[in-house]
Motif scaffolding. Structure first.
Motif, mmCIF file in Angstrom:
data_model
loop_
_atom_site.group_PDB
_atom_site.id
_atom_site.type_symbol
_atom_site.label_atom_id
_atom_site.label_comp_id
_atom_site.label_asym_id
_atom_site.label_seq_id
_atom_site.Cartn_x
_atom_site.Cartn_y
_atom_site.Cartn_z
ATOM 1 N N THR A 146 36.139 28.918 46.714
ATOM 2 C CA THR A 146 35.481 29.351 45.479
ATOM 3 C C THR A 146 35.782 28.403 44.331
ATOM 4 O OG1 THR A 146 35.643 31.645 46.214
ATOM 5 C CG2 THR A 146 35.250 31.269 43.858
ATOM 6 N N THR A 147 37.014 27.924 44.265
ATOM 7 C CA THR A 147 37.417 27.086 43.136
ATOM 8 C C THR A 147 36.860 25.667 43.234
ATOM 9 O OG1 THR A 147 39.472 28.359 42.983
ATOM 10 C CG2 THR A 147 39.408 26.228 41.825
ATOM 11 N N PHE A 148 36.939 25.074 44.428
ATOM 12 C CA PHE A 148 36.643 23.648 44.536
ATOM 13 C C PHE A 148 35.309 23.323 45.201
ATOM 14 C CE2 PHE A 148 41.441 23.705 44.725
ATOM 15 C CZ PHE A 148 41.618 23.290 43.407
ATOM 16 N N LEU A 149 34.748 24.268 45.960
ATOM 17 C CA LEU A 149 33.518 23.958 46.687
ATOM 18 C C LEU A 149 32.289 24.691 46.151
ATOM 19 C CD1 LEU A 149 34.830 23.955 50.391
ATOM 20 C CD2 LEU A 149 34.639 22.042 48.792
ATOM 21 N N ARG A 150 32.500 25.739 45.364
ATOM 22 C CA ARG A 150 31.362 26.539 44.886
ATOM 23 C C ARG A 150 30.917 26.175 43.477
ATOM 24 N NH1 ARG A 150 31.699 31.039 48.365
ATOM 25 N NH2 ARG A 150 31.748 30.061 50.432
ATOM 26 N N GLY A 151 31.661 25.313 42.809
ATOM 27 C CA GLY A 151 31.234 24.830 41.502
ATOM 28 C C GLY A 151 31.387 25.833 40.373
ATOM 29 N N VAL A 152 32.387 26.741 40.448
ATOM 30 C CA VAL A 152 32.603 27.672 39.334
ATOM 31 C C VAL A 152 33.158 26.898 38.142
ATOM 32 C CG1 VAL A 152 32.942 29.683 40.785
ATOM 33 C CG2 VAL A 152 34.887 28.234 40.241
ATOM 34 N N PRO A 153 32.780 27.281 36.920
ATOM 35 C CA PRO A 153 33.170 26.479 35.747
ATOM 36 C C PRO A 153 34.645 26.576 35.408
ATOM 37 C CG PRO A 153 31.946 28.429 35.065
ATOM 38 C CD PRO A 153 31.862 28.387 36.548
ATOM 39 N N THR A 154 35.259 27.761 35.632
ATOM 40 C CA THR A 154 36.660 27.935 35.248
ATOM 41 C C THR A 154 37.375 28.740 36.313
ATOM 42 O OG1 THR A 154 36.252 30.021 34.090
ATOM 43 C CG2 THR A 154 36.034 27.967 32.803
ATOM 44 N N GLN A 155 38.724 28.721 36.266
ATOM 45 C CA GLN A 155 39.503 29.529 37.203
ATOM 46 C C GLN A 155 39.312 31.015 36.919
ATOM 47 O OE1 GLN A 155 43.606 28.326 37.373
ATOM 48 N NE2 GLN A 155 43.126 26.320 38.304
ATOM 49 N N GLU A 156 39.107 31.369 35.657
ATOM 50 C CA GLU A 156 38.859 32.781 35.346
ATOM 51 C C GLU A 156 37.581 33.247 36.031
ATOM 52 O OE1 GLU A 156 39.745 30.502 33.245
ATOM 53 O OE2 GLU A 156 41.630 31.222 32.336
ATOM 54 N N ALA A 206 36.328 32.009 38.730
ATOM 55 C CA ALA A 206 36.600 32.078 40.160
ATOM 56 C C ALA A 206 37.295 33.384 40.514
ATOM 57 C CB ALA A 206 37.461 30.887 40.576
ATOM 58 N N ALA A 207 38.296 33.800 39.695
ATOM 59 C CA ALA A 207 38.987 35.065 39.962
ATOM 60 C C ALA A 207 38.025 36.230 39.867
ATOM 61 C CB ALA A 207 40.147 35.224 38.976
ATOM 62 N N GLU A 208 37.128 36.165 38.870
ATOM 63 C CA GLU A 208 36.147 37.247 38.706
ATOM 64 C C GLU A 208 35.201 37.296 39.904
ATOM 65 O OE1 GLU A 208 32.669 38.656 35.553
ATOM 66 O OE2 GLU A 208 34.031 37.008 35.038
ATOM 67 N N ARG A 209 34.759 36.156 40.361
ATOM 68 C CA ARG A 209 33.849 36.144 41.508
ATOM 69 C C ARG A 209 34.544 36.695 42.759
ATOM 70 N NH1 ARG A 209 30.315 30.870 43.013
ATOM 71 N NH2 ARG A 209 29.470 31.469 40.964
ATOM 72 N N LEU A 210 35.820 36.448 42.894
ATOM 73 C CA LEU A 210 36.559 36.944 44.057
ATOM 74 C C LEU A 210 36.978 38.402 43.907
ATOM 75 C CD1 LEU A 210 38.833 33.822 44.723
ATOM 76 C CD2 LEU A 210 37.007 34.668 46.216
ATOM 77 N N GLY A 211 36.834 38.932 42.686
ATOM 78 C CA GLY A 211 37.238 40.316 42.453
ATOM 79 C C GLY A 211 38.735 40.499 42.486
ATOM 80 N N LEU A 212 39.487 39.482 41.987
ATOM 81 C CA LEU A 212 40.945 39.524 42.034
ATOM 82 C C LEU A 212 41.520 39.449 40.630
ATOM 83 C CD1 LEU A 212 41.650 36.936 44.893
ATOM 84 C CD2 LEU A 212 41.820 39.427 45.063
ATOM 85 N N PRO A 213 42.684 40.084 40.419
ATOM 86 C CA PRO A 213 43.408 39.833 39.172
ATOM 87 C C PRO A 213 43.716 38.340 39.075
ATOM 88 C CG PRO A 213 44.359 41.685 40.355
ATOM 89 C CD PRO A 213 43.373 41.061 41.283
ATOM 90 N N PHE A 214 43.738 37.872 37.832
ATOM 91 C CA PHE A 214 43.911 36.436 37.646
ATOM 92 C C PHE A 214 45.235 35.941 38.231
ATOM 93 C CE2 PHE A 214 44.907 32.630 35.030
ATOM 94 C CZ PHE A 214 43.819 31.845 35.414
ATOM 95 N N THR A 215 46.308 36.714 38.086
ATOM 96 C CA THR A 215 47.611 36.288 38.618
ATOM 97 C C THR A 215 47.589 36.237 40.146
ATOM 98 O OG1 THR A 215 48.363 38.595 38.493
ATOM 99 C CG2 THR A 215 48.912 37.146 36.629
ATOM 100 N N THR A 216 46.928 37.214 40.771
ATOM 101 C CA THR A 216 46.822 37.200 42.247
ATOM 102 C C THR A 216 46.018 35.994 42.708
ATOM 103 O OG1 THR A 216 46.912 39.603 42.280
ATOM 104 C CG2 THR A 216 46.069 38.501 44.254
ATOM 105 N N TYR A 217 44.926 35.742 42.016
ATOM 106 C CA TYR A 217 44.090 34.583 42.350
ATOM 107 C C TYR A 217 44.907 33.291 42.233
ATOM 108 C CZ TYR A 217 41.198 30.599 40.969
ATOM 109 O OH TYR A 217 40.673 29.346 40.839
ATOM 110 N N ARG A 218 45.682 33.147 41.134
ATOM 111 C CA ARG A 218 46.466 31.922 40.943
ATOM 112 C C ARG A 218 47.501 31.762 42.048
ATOM 113 N NH1 ARG A 218 46.691 29.280 35.996
ATOM 114 N NH2 ARG A 218 48.092 27.920 37.164
ATOM 115 N N ARG A 219 48.067 32.901 42.488
ATOM 116 C CA ARG A 219 49.054 32.822 43.569
ATOM 117 C C ARG A 219 48.389 32.341 44.864
ATOM 118 N NH1 ARG A 219 50.606 37.524 43.277
ATOM 119 N NH2 ARG A 219 49.650 38.495 45.137
ATOM 120 N N HIS A 220 47.213 32.877 45.189
ATOM 121 C CA HIS A 220 46.492 32.454 46.390
ATOM 122 C C HIS A 220 46.088 30.981 46.296
ATOM 123 C CE1 HIS A 220 45.143 36.842 47.347
ATOM 124 N NE2 HIS A 220 46.451 36.656 47.455
ATOM 125 N N LEU A 221 45.619 30.584 45.110
ATOM 126 C CA LEU A 221 45.166 29.207 44.942
ATOM 127 C C LEU A 221 46.336 28.231 45.083
ATOM 128 C CD1 LEU A 221 42.881 27.237 44.233
ATOM 129 C CD2 LEU A 221 43.481 27.554 41.811
#
Length: 677
Positions: A629-639, A641-656
């Motif tokens: 989602t972050t590097f191949l889908r062309g989302v503008p920001t990490q926020e 990307a987290a929203e598109r994945l339906g994840l809290p931002f901290t959880t998303y950052r941990r996965h990333l």
């Protein structure tokens, strides 16, 4: 023209042939024994085309005539290959117990062999003598029949001895300055010697650099080989000529078709021999085929060479230890014409010297040899490293006596050791250069090689060939070798040879006693094994001794930390090609063998493939989703990307973060160890 004139011409021809006949003492002794002493009734002479069978039979005829024996001559080239026609020309030997029958060019009527054995020869009276000469060996049924054990002698006609080859050239009027190039071209093959001499003595520009013209090569091939059944058979012959020895496996790799019938055909050719490693042609046939193909079809020659080279390079990397040196020998035989690579003919020096791993009982002999070749400090160096790394030493000894005549060391340095460096200025200098230039990374090592060779074994010798092949094997088979260094005393004589093999003088001169040593270095991360082999091929195909340095960016040798930073930056610029072009990863070993047309494309494909590979691991599915989602889908920001994945931002950052570290780990492993785990 009167009959007297004809007699004079015949006498002149006979005299000229007699002067050109040299050697063959053993063959003449066999014939004289059969002629005068009641020896075997049948002699069978076989050998390659142009080896001198017809000349030998003419000499036999002269000796039989001089002995007062009636002589009948049969030539297979003009004979109708039928029993009736053969008997009509050879019938004298059936009627006269003193007759001598000489049959030449029997390969033209080889179909009569069974009839000759079973029907004709048994009717020859005791006392008569039959000599048959042809290219092909006799059928094995002759040997299987005990009745022929005493009545038949088989003579394989081989090349002339060097002294006889020189005598033949002298008889043809060849100047002394031309002897060596003619012998290099023709060896001891009489037809090649005669053809070369006939051309060279008429060439007023000929010198010690004389080489055969294409007309000479073409004539030789016509005489030696003649017609072949098909283009595929011709290609098989060309492979056999190019390779050191040919197996069915190598033939299949070179031709990419059913090799079994072609290999069976090669084995039956009269100018092809065999040993434990495969089949190989007579040297003159080999060189004539090579010269003809390179002149006639340079692109086809290069393509064939590439397929054979790739097959043998794979063998070198994967061979079991007993096959390592034969594999390297076969590979470097392909480079025998580049002017610097060792290249012993198939039969020269085989078995004279053997290589063995070091055994403790060898220690005293090796130290004495080191002192004899170098000095006492060198002997102390040997003693020190025999105690530290005995497995790094190889001993080369005469097979006949077991006496060591040379040995080599291939030392492995993995970390700084002040004790080693204090005792050994050579390894200290090598390690210091590696650390200052491009340090070995975690898990990598530096190799240092040295050799000791008795003076009478130096230069072009089986010992030096074996040492060279072992060094090449150590380099091409090494896992994670950063640098290799070869220490040489008397560097002036070695510089050109080392440069040819992409080993470069580091200018530092460590001293052992009063002797300075040159260190020639190669960084195997900048020019890895495959690139090094490609460079050797380029030298061969261009006919050059050295290549001008290619205008290319310097390769990158990164530490683990630098590598991780470069991966993170490359991931952020995955969809911006300009960013990847400037990445140091594009100049790393990571992408060197990727099939993509340019480094930036190769790097992008590797990054994408590594991200996609995480999907196959159930434990990494969340990491894969964050990276994609972050590097191949062309989302503008990490926020976003987290929203598109339906994840809290901290959880998303941990996965990333975990995903990025996983990608770094996977790619670092590939950089360090190659493509496979």
């Amino acid at each position: 023209m009167s009959s007297g004139d004809l007699t004079l011409l015949e006498s002149h021809l006979r005299s000229a042939r007699a002067r050109a006949f040299v050697g063959r003492e053993q063959e003449l002794a066999n014939f004289r024994s059969a002629l005068h002493d009641g020896g075997p009734s049948v002699l069978y002479v076989h050998g390659t085309g142009g080896i001198g069978k017809s000349a030998l039979l003419r000499r036999f005829a002269e000796e039989a005539t001089a002995a007062g024996r009636p002589v009948a001559m049969v030539d297979g080239r003009t004979l109708d290959p039928s029993p009736a026609a053969f008997e009509a020309e050879a019938g004298l030997v059936l009627r006269d117990a003193r007759a001598v029958l000489l049959v030449d060019t029997f390969e033209r009527c080889q179909g009569l062999e069974g009839w000759l054995r079973e029907r004709f020869l048994p009717r020859v009276p005791v006392g008569a003598l039959v000599v048959v000469a042809g290219r092909s060996p006799l059928d094995v049924r002759w040997q299987a029949d005990p009745g022929w054990a005493e009545a038949l002698t088989v003579i394989r006609l081989r090349d002339l001895a060097p002294v006889d080859a020189k005598a033949l050239l002298a008889a043809r009027g060849v100047a002394p300055a031309l002897l060596e190039p003619l012998l290099v071209f023709a060896g001891g093959h009489p037809l090649a010697l005669s053809l070369g001499a006939a051309v060279a003595i008429k060439d007023h520009q000929a010198s010690d650099r004389w080489a055969p013209s294409q007309d000479v090569v073409t004539t030789l091939l016509e005489q030696l080989i003649g017609e072949v059944p098909s283009p595929a058979h011709r290609h098989a012959l060309e492979v056999c000529a190019h390779a050191y020895t040919t197996t069915e496996d190598l033939l299949r790799a070179a031709l990419r078709e059913d090799a079994a019938p072609l290999f069976a055909w090669l084995r039956r050719l009269p100018f092809v021999e065999s040993n434990d490693c495969g089949v190989f042609p007579h040297d003159v046939v080999r060189e004539a085929l090579e010269a003809d193909l390179r002149w006639r079809d340079p692109q086809g020659y290069a393509a064939m060479h590439g397929r054979i080279h790739d097959h043998l390079a794979t063998w070198v990397r994967t061979a079991a230890e007993p096959d390592v040196l034969p594999a390297v020998q076969a590979l470097f035989h392909l480079h025998r014409h580049n002017g610097t690579s060792p290249s012993s003919p198939v039969s020269q020096g085989v078995g004279e010297i053997q290589e063995d791993p070091f055994q403790p009982a060898d220690a005293d002999a090796l130290m004495r040899l080191a002192g004899q070749v170098d000095n006492e400090e060198s002997a102390a160096w040997v003693a020190y490293w025999l105690a530290r790394q005995p497995g790094g030493f190889r001993v080369y000894r005469r097979t006949e006596t077991g006496e060591p005549v040379a040995f080599s060391a291939w030392l492995r340095l993995e970390e700084s050791d002040e004790k080693d460096f204090a005792a050994d200025p050579i390894t200290a200098a090598a390690w210091a250069h590696a650390r200052a230039t491009a340090p070995p990374r975690t898990g990598e090592f530096v190799a240092v090689g040295r050799t000791w060779v008795l003076p009478d074994q130096q230069g072009d010798s089986p010992v030096m060939d074996l040492i060279h092949w072992r060094a090449v094997a150590c380099c091409l088979r090494a896992d994670r070798m950063a640098w290799s260094y070869l220490a040489v005393s008397g560097p002036e004589s070695s510089s050109a040879y080392m440069r040819h093999h992409d080993m470069h003088d580091i200018t530092v001169r460590p001293m052992l006693g009063d002797e300075p040593y040159a260190l020639f270095a190669h960084d195997w991360r900048l020019v890895p094994a495959q690139a090094w082999l490609d460079r050797q091929n380029q030298l061969l195909m261009s006919g050059a001794r050295e290549l001008a340095p290619a205008p290319q960016p310097e390769a990158a040798v990164l530490t683990r930390e630098e590598f991780g930073d470069a991966v993170r930056k490359a991931l952020r610029g995955l969809n911006r090609p300009g960013t990847l072009t400037g990445s140091p990863l594009a100049r790393s070993r990571l992408v060197e063998r990727h099939p993509a047309p340019d480094p930036a494309t190769a790097l992008r494909e590797l990054l994408v493939r590594t991200i996609e590979s995480l999907r196959e691991d159930p434990r990494a599915v969340k990491l894969h989703r964050a990276l994609t989602t972050t590097f191949l889908r062309g989302v503008p920001t990490q926020e976003a990307a987290a929203e598109r994945l339906g994840l809290p931002f901290t959880t998303y950052r941990r996965h990333l973060g975990a995903g990025i570290e996983r990608v770094c780990e996977e790619l670092w492993h590939r950089e360090s160890y190659g493509a496979g785990r």
